[in-house]
Write an enzyme that holds these catalytic residues in place. Structure first.
Site, PDB file in Angstrom:
ATOM      1  N   LYS A 160      43.137  34.069  47.193  1.00  0.00           N
ATOM      2  CA  LYS A 160      42.020  34.125  48.139  1.00  0.00           C
ATOM      3  C   LYS A 160      42.478  33.387  49.381  1.00  0.00           C
ATOM      4  O   LYS A 160      43.541  32.772  49.371  1.00  0.00           O
ATOM      5  CB  LYS A 160      40.769  33.480  47.539  1.00  0.00           C
ATOM      6  CG  LYS A 160      41.029  32.091  46.932  1.00  0.00           C
ATOM      7  CD  LYS A 160      39.808  31.507  46.233  1.00  0.00           C
ATOM      8  CE  LYS A 160      39.475  32.135  44.900  1.00  0.00           C
ATOM      9  NZ  LYS A 160      38.168  32.768  44.845  1.00  0.00           N
ATOM     10  N   ARG A 161      41.689  33.437  50.473  1.00  0.00           N
ATOM     11  CA  ARG A 161      42.068  32.654  51.632  1.00  0.00           C
ATOM     12  C   ARG A 161      42.202  31.176  51.253  1.00  0.00           C
ATOM     13  O   ARG A 161      41.492  30.693  50.366  1.00  0.00           O
ATOM     14  CB  ARG A 161      41.030  32.834  52.743  1.00  0.00           C
ATOM     15  CG  ARG A 161      41.137  34.171  53.444  1.00  0.00           C
ATOM     16  CD  ARG A 161      42.504  34.379  54.052  1.00  0.00           C
ATOM     17  NE  ARG A 161      42.642  33.572  55.243  1.00  0.00           N
ATOM     18  CZ  ARG A 161      42.483  34.021  56.477  1.00  0.00           C
ATOM     19  NH1 ARG A 161      42.243  35.298  56.690  1.00  0.00           N
ATOM     20  NH2 ARG A 161      42.606  33.210  57.495  1.00  0.00           N
ATOM     21  N   LYS A 209      36.464  41.171  40.522  1.00  0.00           N
ATOM     22  CA  LYS A 209      37.642  42.005  40.247  1.00  0.00           C
ATOM     23  C   LYS A 209      38.347  41.533  38.984  1.00  0.00           C
ATOM     24  O   LYS A 209      38.746  42.336  38.138  1.00  0.00           O
ATOM     25  CB  LYS A 209      38.636  41.935  41.420  1.00  0.00           C
ATOM     26  CG  LYS A 209      38.117  42.470  42.731  1.00  0.00           C
ATOM     27  CD  LYS A 209      39.088  42.100  43.879  1.00  0.00           C
ATOM     28  CE  LYS A 209      38.406  42.263  45.223  1.00  0.00           C
ATOM     29  NZ  LYS A 209      39.161  41.599  46.314  1.00  0.00           N
ATOM     30  N   THR A 234      34.059  37.917  45.675  1.00  0.00           N
ATOM     31  CA  THR A 234      34.192  39.234  45.051  1.00  0.00           C
ATOM     32  C   THR A 234      35.469  39.273  44.227  1.00  0.00           C
ATOM     33  O   THR A 234      35.580  40.066  43.301  1.00  0.00           O
ATOM     34  CB  THR A 234      34.228  40.366  46.095  1.00  0.00           C
ATOM     35  OG1 THR A 234      35.180  40.026  47.115  1.00  0.00           O
ATOM     36  CG2 THR A 234      32.853  40.580  46.714  1.00  0.00           C
ATOM     37  N   LYS A 290      37.506  26.154  48.870  1.00  0.00           N
ATOM     38  CA  LYS A 290      37.925  26.954  47.721  1.00  0.00           C
ATOM     39  C   LYS A 290      38.783  26.139  46.744  1.00  0.00           C
ATOM     40  O   LYS A 290      39.030  26.542  45.619  1.00  0.00           O
ATOM     41  CB  LYS A 290      38.662  28.209  48.182  1.00  0.00           C
ATOM     42  CG  LYS A 290      37.753  29.221  48.903  1.00  0.00           C
ATOM     43  CD  LYS A 290      38.561  30.425  49.397  1.00  0.00           C
ATOM     44  CE  LYS A 290      37.736  31.441  50.170  1.00  0.00           C
ATOM     45  NZ  LYS A 290      37.047  32.422  49.312  1.00  0.00           N
ATOM     46  N   HIS A 300      26.441  35.750  55.333  1.00  0.00           N
ATOM     47  CA  HIS A 300      27.597  35.542  54.454  1.00  0.00           C
ATOM     48  C   HIS A 300      27.990  34.095  54.276  1.00  0.00           C
ATOM     49  O   HIS A 300      28.958  33.819  53.565  1.00  0.00           O
ATOM     50  CB  HIS A 300      28.824  36.278  55.007  1.00  0.00           C
ATOM     51  CG  HIS A 300      28.801  37.737  54.742  1.00  0.00           C
ATOM     52  ND1 HIS A 300      29.307  38.284  53.587  1.00  0.00           N
ATOM     53  CD2 HIS A 300      28.316  38.767  55.466  1.00  0.00           C
ATOM     54  CE1 HIS A 300      29.152  39.595  53.631  1.00  0.00           C
ATOM     55  NE2 HIS A 300      28.554  39.918  54.751  1.00  0.00           N
TER      56      HIS A 300
HETATM   57  C1  LIG Z   1      38.772  40.559  47.071  1.00  0.00           C
HETATM   58  C2  LIG Z   1      39.651  40.041  48.127  1.00  0.00           C
HETATM   59  C3  LIG Z   1      39.328  38.864  48.800  1.00  0.00           C
HETATM   60  C4  LIG Z   1      38.100  38.035  48.449  1.00  0.00           C
HETATM   61  O1  LIG Z   1      38.451  37.119  47.447  1.00  0.00           O
HETATM   62  P1  LIG Z   1      37.519  35.875  47.093  1.00  0.00           P
HETATM   63  O2  LIG Z   1      38.158  35.311  45.873  1.00  0.00           O
HETATM   64  O3  LIG Z   1      36.163  36.436  46.791  1.00  0.00           O
HETATM   65  O4  LIG Z   1      37.544  34.964  48.241  1.00  0.00           O
HETATM   66  C5  LIG Z   1      40.186  38.394  49.770  1.00  0.00           C
HETATM   67  N1  LIG Z   1      41.313  39.058  50.087  1.00  0.00           N
HETATM   68  C6  LIG Z   1      41.674  40.187  49.453  1.00  0.00           C
HETATM   69  C7  LIG Z   1      42.940  40.857  49.832  1.00  0.00           C
HETATM   70  C8  LIG Z   1      40.853  40.723  48.465  1.00  0.00           C
HETATM   71  O5  LIG Z   1      41.214  41.860  47.854  1.00  0.00           O
END
Ligand SMILES: *Cc1c(COP(=O)(O)O)cnc(C)c1O
Length: 798
Positions: free
Chosen positions: A535-536, A647, A643, A541, A354
């Protein structure tokens, strides 16, 4: 599977009332939202039990291969509504509660998130569990039943403050406790040789006790099990010591057990060189492997046939002790020869990588591994020696044990028959940069499986407005066949469809605006462009790039307030690991900037910054459907896949992004003209970093960038503490490892292209709808099919 009679709202109503009375012991007149939620959850859960039993029975009867997904994290979110949707009981549940005078949404939102994960890696595991159930792939998820999931975040004066998540203080209606399924897990102690056989006598032991949550797939045709291990003391306490008055020592077994499964480590992007973390990893893995062997032997199969019946997937290296543990049990307990055990092990194991971030690659000090898992260290060294014998020309720098460290990535690679990256770009980088030598020694072992997301939760559940439009336009059934979304393309020239698409988005934006007003006390205009980065919080990022550009935009608006600006709402969300100071500083800066901008009477109708605290799956379900613009702006080469990007695009947001992770594949699918690309590529990033003055030169070349840094340095956003961000600004000028300065101008330019496009609905909405239409590939069903055929070598039982 067998058809059962459809469940009506009346049936469900009776079952809810029965559970309210006999499970909750409550009278309808005095029931709280919590009581109703548990009554409904039990009524829904009852409906899963039948397909669950049927699936288990069928797997046994047909001697089917099972897939075991080992993950330290499962970021599940709420369960009730997802289960209701997959069982086709959503409308019935809503109607049943309505007939009892209870608001379905309030009941759904009363459920705490099961936040047993940090972010993408844990959410992926949850999506994959749901897709395995949907596809009828017999399987188990194995994880840890953390007493406290990821910490809860709030802001105090703009600063992140953490408190423990207490999701288990209320009853958790979705799990079944299995005290009969428990295994002893050992740590430390000594290894001796008895008749040429190794005997490990652990100094500490705990019990892993199973808690099973059924995971039901779309249409309720199949259900698998998520088995989470709770830690229990092997002896309640040491009575002899207790009687001698040594109370602390007497409670030691209980303390170890309580500690083990207490918390989720709040960071999956750095390697935690902690004994407790290693113990947690072994606790999960050993319990899982023991459970797998018990089931295999109970079915009467021979251990030699394990690979025909068992596929074990390691979600990152966290469970990479699985190889040595399986070998230990086969050799030490079942008397198998080492090489035979190793061969069986590699044929069962798969490893998903990952991350390329060096700070995230797990390496355990040799002495620590030897102290906590002495027998495993011997086996690891034996594997390494065997590998060298097999490949005598192996370069001297390759190996599992190097420089007094055990490298878990190399261990996972060597003990697995397949190693996969999580996007096309990432898998190439895994081949070229991470494991170039092992790739040459084992050609074909590395493959790519691009991540995916479940369309049930991320479209059907989260976005009823768009889901309804899609069903009306292309007919039902797309939820389990997401490639069918391409049929929407025939309607992209249809003004009626496009205005319905825009109306669905507006419905979601109004709902989000209402929630923001309620929860944040901020008014936002639902007709503004909703620009979302959730995101985190991590330097790679680049939330920093986003907030710096926000400041530049604000400055430009102030200089020329009547220039016809496109109103924007900038939405941020995300948690920083508690010890990650640079990330926490970025959080504070975003909140400080929000405070100034949202109170500026000249600009606040044109630009707002919203940062709701405690981003989690439930918040994602509110934000994703309401986004116009998805921020995917990581430094190229750093985001393995992402991911979140999938979405948003699925829900009709356009992406502003770099050529990183799965952005590359999203852009290839929607077409370059429907994606706001900017920034350095992976190769260019490496080039630019060679120049020690890269940041300085980039800043000097951009007046807006200089202005922004100056405003921050002068304390415009921290008037009470003008020097607060001096360190941050200094770091951008003089180091800027993640190339915020080098990408700033290109990013700002791309944002103006976004504005221009958004201002013309006849351009924007066809692009947005095309994003939805082209996202079929990113269904986790496609990803799981690929794991099934290319790694697990198993078929559907449906
Ligand atoms: C999808 C998701 C992530 C991953 O987000 P990235 O933009 O791919 O880092 C992190 N936290 C939550 C709650 C999510 O639903």
């Amino acid at each position: 599977m067998k058809d059962t009679a459809p469940v009506t709202a009346e049936d469900l109503r009776a079952e809810i009332l029965r559970h309210l009375t006999y499970t909750m012991g409550k009278d309808a007149a005095h029931a709280s939202v919590y009581d109703w939620r548990l009554a409904l959850s039990h009524a829904i859960r009852d409906r899963i039990v039948e397909p669950w039993f049927a699936a288990t029975r069928r797997t046994w009867d047909e001697g089917r291969k099972r897939v075991y997904y080992l993950s330290m994290e499962f970021l599940i979110g709420r369960i009730l509504e997802d289960a209701a949707i997959n069982l086709g009981l959503h409308a019935a549940a809503e109607a049943a509660l309505a007939s009892l005078g209870v608001d379905f949404r309030a009941v759904v939102e009363d459920e705490p998130d099961a936040a047993l994960g940090n972010g993408g890696l844990g959410r992926l595991a949850a999506c994959y569990m749901e897709s395995m159930a949907t596809l009828g792939c017999p399987g188990y998820g194995y994880g840890i039943r953390y007493e406290h999931g990821l910490f809860r975040q709030r802001f105090d004066d703009g600063r992140q403050v953490e408190s423990p998540e207490d999701w288990l203080t209320q009853r958790h209606p979705w799990e079944f406790e299995r005290p009969e399924a428990s295994y002893e897990i050992g740590f430390k102690g000594e290894v001796t040789r008895v008749d040429g056989r190794a005997v490990w006598r652990p100094a500490e032991t705990v019990l892993a006790e199973a808690h099973d949550t059924p995971v039901v797939g779309w249409s309720g045709a199949w259900a698998n099990t998520l088995r989470l291990w709770a830690a229990k003391p092997t002896t309640l306490f040491d009575l002899e010591r207790f009687n001698r008055g040594d109370y602390t020592a007497a409670a030691a077994p209980e303390t170890l057990a309580r500690t083990l499964a207490r918390v989720l480590y709040p960071d999956d992007t750095t390697y935690a060189g902690k004994e407790l973390r290693l113990k947690q990893e072994y606790f999960l893995t050993s319990a899982a492997i023991q459970d797998i062997l018990r089931r295999h032997l109970a079915a009467g199969f021979a251990l030699d046939d394990l690979p025909a019946h068992v596929a074990i997937q390691m979600n990152d290296t966290h469970p990479a002790i699985a190889g040595p543990e399986l070998i230990r049990l086969l050799v030490d307990v079942h008397g198998m020869e080492f090489e035979a055990a190793l061969s069986i092990t590699t044929r069962c194991l798969g490893y998903t990588n990952h991350t390329l971030l060096p700070e995230a690659l797990e390496r355990w000090a040799h002495y620590l591994m030897g102290a906590v898992l002495p027998r495993h260290l011997q086996i690891i060294e034996e594997i390494d020696a065997w590998h060298l014998r097999q490949h005598p020309k192996r370069p001297h720098w390759v190996g599992i044990v190097k420089h007094h460290e055990v490298r878990m990535g190399d261990l996972a690679f060597i003990t697995a028959h397949k190693v996969n990256g999580v996007s096309a770009l990432h898998s190439d980088l895994v081949r070229q940069n991470l494991f170039p030598d092992l790739d040459r020694l084992h050609p074909g072992r590395i493959l790519n499986v691009t991540n995916g997301i479940t369309p049930r939760r991320w479209l059907r559940l989260a976005n009823p407005a768009l889901s309804g439009l899609i069903s009306d336009t292309i007919g039902p059934g797309w939820e389990a066949d997401l490639d069918r979304l391409v049929d929407l393309e025939a309607h992209l020239g249809d003004a009626g469809f496009l205005s319905a698409f825009a109306a669905a988005k507006r419905t979601n934006k109004v709902a989000l605006s209402n929630w923001i007003a309620r929860s944040q006390g901020l008014e936002v205009d639902p007709d503004a462009l909703f620009d979302v980065q959730v995101k985190r919080i991590h330097e790679y990022k680049r939330q920093l790039l986003n907030i710096l550009e926000t400041i530049a935009h604000w400055h430009a608006i102030r200089a020329n307030p009547t220039a016809g600006w496109v109103p924007r709402v900038k939405i941020f969300g995300g948690k920083a690991a508690p010890g990650y100071m640079a990330a926490k500083e970025i959080i504070r800066l975003i909140n400080d900037v929000a405070n100034v901008l949202n109170n500026d009477p000249f600009t606040r109708d044109l630009l707002k910054v919203v940062y709701p605290a405690n981003y989690n799956v439930s918040m994602a379900e509110r934000l994703v459907p309401a986004a116009d613009l998805s921020e995917q702006i990581s430094t190229a080469g750093k985001e393995a896949s992402g991911t979140g990007n999938m979405k948003f695009a699925l829900n009709g947001a356009l992406t502003i992004g770099t050529l990183d992770g799965a952005n590359v594949e999203i852009r290839a699918r929607v077409g370059a003209e429907n994606f706001f690309l900017f920034g350095l590529t992976t190769e260019e990033v490496a080039e630019v970093r060679k120049d020690p003055d890269h940041a300085r030169n980039a800043i000097l070349a951009s007046q807006p960038m200089q202005d922004v840094l100056q405003m921050i340095a002068e304390g415009r956003f921290s008037p009470d503490d003008p020097t607060r961000y001096h360190g941050l600004v200094h770091n951008i000028w003089h180091s800027d490892y993640f190339l915020v300065a080098s990408d700033f101008a290109a990013y700002a330019e791309a944002q103006r292209r976004v504005d221009e496009t958004f201002a013309d609905p006849s351009r924007w909405w066809p692009m947005a709808a095309l994003n939805t239409a082209r996202m079929g590939f990113f269904s986790s069903d496609r990803a799981i099919r690929s794991y099934m055929s290319e790694i697990w070598e198993t078929g559907s039982a449906l």
